[in-house]
Design an enzyme around this catalytic site. Structure first.
Site, short mmCIF file in Angstrom:
data_model
loop_
_atom_site.label_atom_id
_atom_site.label_comp_id
_atom_site.label_asym_id
_atom_site.label_seq_id
_atom_site.Cartn_x
_atom_site.Cartn_y
_atom_site.Cartn_z
N ARG A 147 -7.08 3.22 17.85
CA ARG A 147 -6.66 1.99 17.91
C ARG A 147 -6.67 1.00 18.96
O ARG A 147 -7.00 0.09 19.36
CB ARG A 147 -5.71 1.50 16.84
CG ARG A 147 -6.06 1.63 15.33
CD ARG A 147 -5.11 0.87 14.30
NE ARG A 147 -5.58 0.91 12.99
CZ ARG A 147 -5.06 0.86 12.03
NH1 ARG A 147 -3.60 1.02 11.87
NH2 ARG A 147 -5.63 0.97 10.57
N ASP A 169 1.37 -0.22 11.90
CA ASP A 169 0.15 -0.58 11.53
C ASP A 169 -0.43 -1.98 11.93
O ASP A 169 -1.40 -2.31 11.43
CB ASP A 169 0.09 -0.79 9.97
CG ASP A 169 -0.07 0.80 9.24
OD1 ASP A 169 -0.45 1.61 10.04
OD2 ASP A 169 0.47 0.78 8.34
N GLN A 207 4.45 9.42 6.83
CA GLN A 207 3.50 10.42 6.01
C GLN A 207 3.80 11.94 6.06
O GLN A 207 3.97 12.48 5.10
CB GLN A 207 2.04 10.15 6.45
CG GLN A 207 1.60 8.85 6.22
CD GLN A 207 0.05 8.72 6.76
OE1 GLN A 207 -0.54 9.57 7.26
NE2 GLN A 207 -0.69 7.59 6.36
N LYS A 252 -4.95 6.70 14.25
CA LYS A 252 -5.12 5.98 12.85
C LYS A 252 -6.60 6.14 12.45
O LYS A 252 -7.40 6.87 12.95
CB LYS A 252 -4.53 4.55 13.25
CG LYS A 252 -3.18 4.55 13.59
CD LYS A 252 -2.29 5.01 12.23
CE LYS A 252 -0.81 5.35 12.72
NZ LYS A 252 0.05 5.88 11.54
N ARG A 295 -8.57 13.30 11.49
CA ARG A 295 -7.34 12.81 11.84
C ARG A 295 -6.30 14.06 11.82
O ARG A 295 -6.63 15.09 11.25
CB ARG A 295 -6.94 11.78 11.03
CG ARG A 295 -7.60 10.50 10.93
CD ARG A 295 -7.28 9.49 10.18
NE ARG A 295 -5.90 9.17 10.49
CZ ARG A 295 -5.27 8.19 9.77
NH1 ARG A 295 -5.92 7.49 8.84
NH2 ARG A 295 -4.00 7.51 10.05
N ARG A 307 -8.15 -2.44 9.60
CA ARG A 307 -7.17 -3.39 10.28
C ARG A 307 -7.86 -3.87 11.43
O ARG A 307 -7.45 -5.26 11.70
CB ARG A 307 -5.90 -2.60 10.42
CG ARG A 307 -5.16 -2.35 9.46
CD ARG A 307 -3.74 -1.98 9.51
NE ARG A 307 -3.09 -1.31 8.25
CZ ARG A 307 -2.81 -1.69 7.26
NH1 ARG A 307 -2.93 -3.06 6.97
NH2 ARG A 307 -2.39 -0.96 6.43
N ARG A 366 3.22 5.98 -3.30
CA ARG A 366 4.54 6.88 -3.76
C ARG A 366 4.52 6.39 -5.19
O ARG A 366 4.93 7.56 -5.63
CB ARG A 366 5.52 6.26 -2.75
CG ARG A 366 5.51 6.93 -1.33
CD ARG A 366 6.33 6.04 -0.38
NE ARG A 366 6.03 6.31 0.90
CZ ARG A 366 5.36 6.13 1.62
NH1 ARG A 366 4.23 5.65 1.49
NH2 ARG A 366 5.22 6.91 2.90
N LYS A 386 0.76 -1.25 -0.11
CA LYS A 386 0.00 -0.11 0.00
C LYS A 386 0.89 1.30 0.03
O LYS A 386 0.75 2.24 -0.67
CB LYS A 386 -0.91 -0.13 1.33
CG LYS A 386 -1.56 1.31 1.53
CD LYS A 386 -2.63 1.04 2.47
CE LYS A 386 -2.36 1.32 3.97
NZ LYS A 386 -2.17 2.76 4.15
N SER A 387 1.87 1.43 0.89
CA SER A 387 2.80 2.45 0.99
C SER A 387 3.35 2.76 -0.36
O SER A 387 3.37 3.99 -0.68
CB SER A 387 3.64 2.38 2.10
OG SER A 387 3.08 2.67 3.36
#
Ligand code: S3P
Length: 444
Positions: free
Chosen positions: A351, A320, A169, A347, A119, A394, A27, A22-23
């Site tokens: 979480r 994560d 991030q 998050k 967030r 998640r 990018r 995903k990351s």
């Protein structure tokens, strides 16, 4: 809305075809959009969060085409979008795009779901403003964020930013903005976070250095006024998707799962190391590099786990993975303590609260602390409950994994949220021999 029920008593065996990371998908798509010419990205993650980024790129005038897992991007100059860029649930999209838009001097409004609007964004607003970017938020802390154009030819300022919390991030946002600064931009983090941006920018010819400091980790980017070159990249398997299978195999008797081509970036493998320390049977066969990232095949098998302590830089390397790590801790014997992890409250859900309420609903003894949690592992979980995904992909997948080895089935309400990062999670679980039932909620 959909409801996923996972039934215990079925060992998982076989090989998993992991989705692309995903990351790195974020990018790669963003840098391809900032390049001049056609880039091709293989094994791209097609999911809710990456679609949010792709749609935003389309709004700034970048053409792309996704054929299965192959993404082709036509990088070109960006235009000011006519409508707000909807980043959905994706903080990575919003934070990285903010830095890229500042570098491109593109005016835009960055917005997203109700969850994303909660967030914290002050962490990018303040340093971007210190660089001279015109970026605002109505309350100074949350989306929507409004970026206005600077007078043409006015570069961003060279600055050093010290982050209170390690965050790839925020670091990536500032490094992307640094591409268009008048001098070097340095980001100092208390611990080193995942360095996917640094690797990719370096491979594209940007001058970027990374070094340990007395009080943390520093990364310096030098301005890069020229257009980035287009590129071809194959993305490794997602380390955070692999984490669910590492825990699933570890807690489910009779299981053995092979994960070929997992990304092994040192800033991402905290869960793998934690499980090993807990007594997990996890074998790693290094396979060199793919797309500038270390990769390997990982094999996980059932094991008796024991509790451990996690704090400091280890938190960053598994940031994560705490929902599924907490499930592993409940199946371990002994106490697991997580500290210095208050970042988990910011998050997709809070979480710490969400994983504590998940574990208690499933019969575990767990205590919530302001900066972490303690699990009193009893070598198993009762299960037999219906739990809420809390709009957090998640949390949903961690709950499903718990159902594999609990005494009674576990039902996850709002399970469709899993598609934000792992659209094939339930099918993969079934393919490995897991017994599941997927139903539409409210008859819808
Ligand atoms: C990400 C970094 C992490 C992580 C997120 C993806 C990234 O966030 O939680 O899922 O791609 O840079 P922070 O860097 O804010 O901790």
């Amino acid at each position: 809305m959909s409801r996923l029920t996972v039934f215990p008593g079925h060992p998982l065996r076989g090989e998993v075809n992991l989705p692309g990371d995903k990351s790195i998908s974020h990018r790669a798509a963003l840098l391809a959009a900032m390049a001049e010419g056609e880039s091709r990205i293989e094994h791209f993650l097609d999911s809710g969060v990456t679609r949010a980024l792709l749609n935003a790129l389309q709004q700034v005038g970048v053409a792309w085409h996704l054929d299965g897992e192959t993404l082709t991007v036509q990088g070109q100059p960006w235009r000011n979008p006519s409508a707000a860029l909807n980043c959905g649930n994706s903080a990575t999209t919003l934070r990285l795009l903010a830095g890229a838009l500042a570098a491109r001097n593109t005016a835009a409004v960055l917005d997203g779901s109700a969850g994303l609007r909660r967030r914290p964004m002050g962490r990018i607003l303040q340093p971007l403003r210190a660089m001279g970017a015109a970026i605002d938020s109505a309350d100074g802390e949350h989306a929507p964020l409004t970026l206005s154009q600077r007078p043409a030819g006015k570069p961003l300022r060279a600055t050093t930013h010290r982050l209170a919390v390690a965050s790839a991030q925020v670091k990536s946002c500032l490094l992307l903005a640094g591409l268009a600064a008048e001098g070097a931009v340095t980001v100092i983090e208390p611990h080193r976070s995942r360095d996917h941006s640094e690797r990719l920018l370096g491979a594209l010819g940007v001058e970027i250095e990374s070094r340990p400091l007395e009080d943390g980790w520093g990364v310096t980017i030098h301005p890069h006024p020229a257009a980035l070159p287009p590129f071809h990249l194959t993305i490794p398997g997602d380390t955070s998707a692999a984490a669910f299978w590492l825990v699933a195999a570890s807690i489910t008797p009779g299981s053995r799962i092979t994960l070929p081509g997992v990304g092994l970036n040192p800033g991402r493998i905290g869960l793998l190391e934690a499980l090993r320390e807990m007594g997990g049977r996890i074998e790693v066969i290094p396979r060199g590099e793919q797309g500038g990232e270390p990769v390997g095949d990982v094999v996980a098998a059932h094991a008796d786990l024991r509790g451990i302590e996690i704090h400091g830089e280890r938190v960053t390397a598994m940031i994560d993975e705490f929902p599924v790590f907490a499930v592993a801790a409940a199946f371990a014997t002994g106490i697991t303590r997580v500290r210095e992890a208050d970042e988990l409250r910011h998050k997709e859900s809070d979480r710490i609260r969400a994983l504590c309420s998940l574990l208690s609903a499933l019969g575990a003894k767990v205590e919530e602390q302001p900066d972490g949690f303690t699990v009193y592992g009893q070598g198993g979980l009762r299960g037999g409950a219906s739990v809420q995904a809390e709009g957090d992909h998640r949390i949903a997948m961690a709950a499903a994994v718990a159902g594999l080895a609990a005494d009674q089935p576990v039902t996850v309400q709002g399970a469709e949220i899993m598609a934000e990062s792992y659209p094939n999670f339930a099918e993969t679980l079934q393919g490995l021999g897991g017994k599941i039932r997927m139903e539409a909620e409210n008859g819808g």
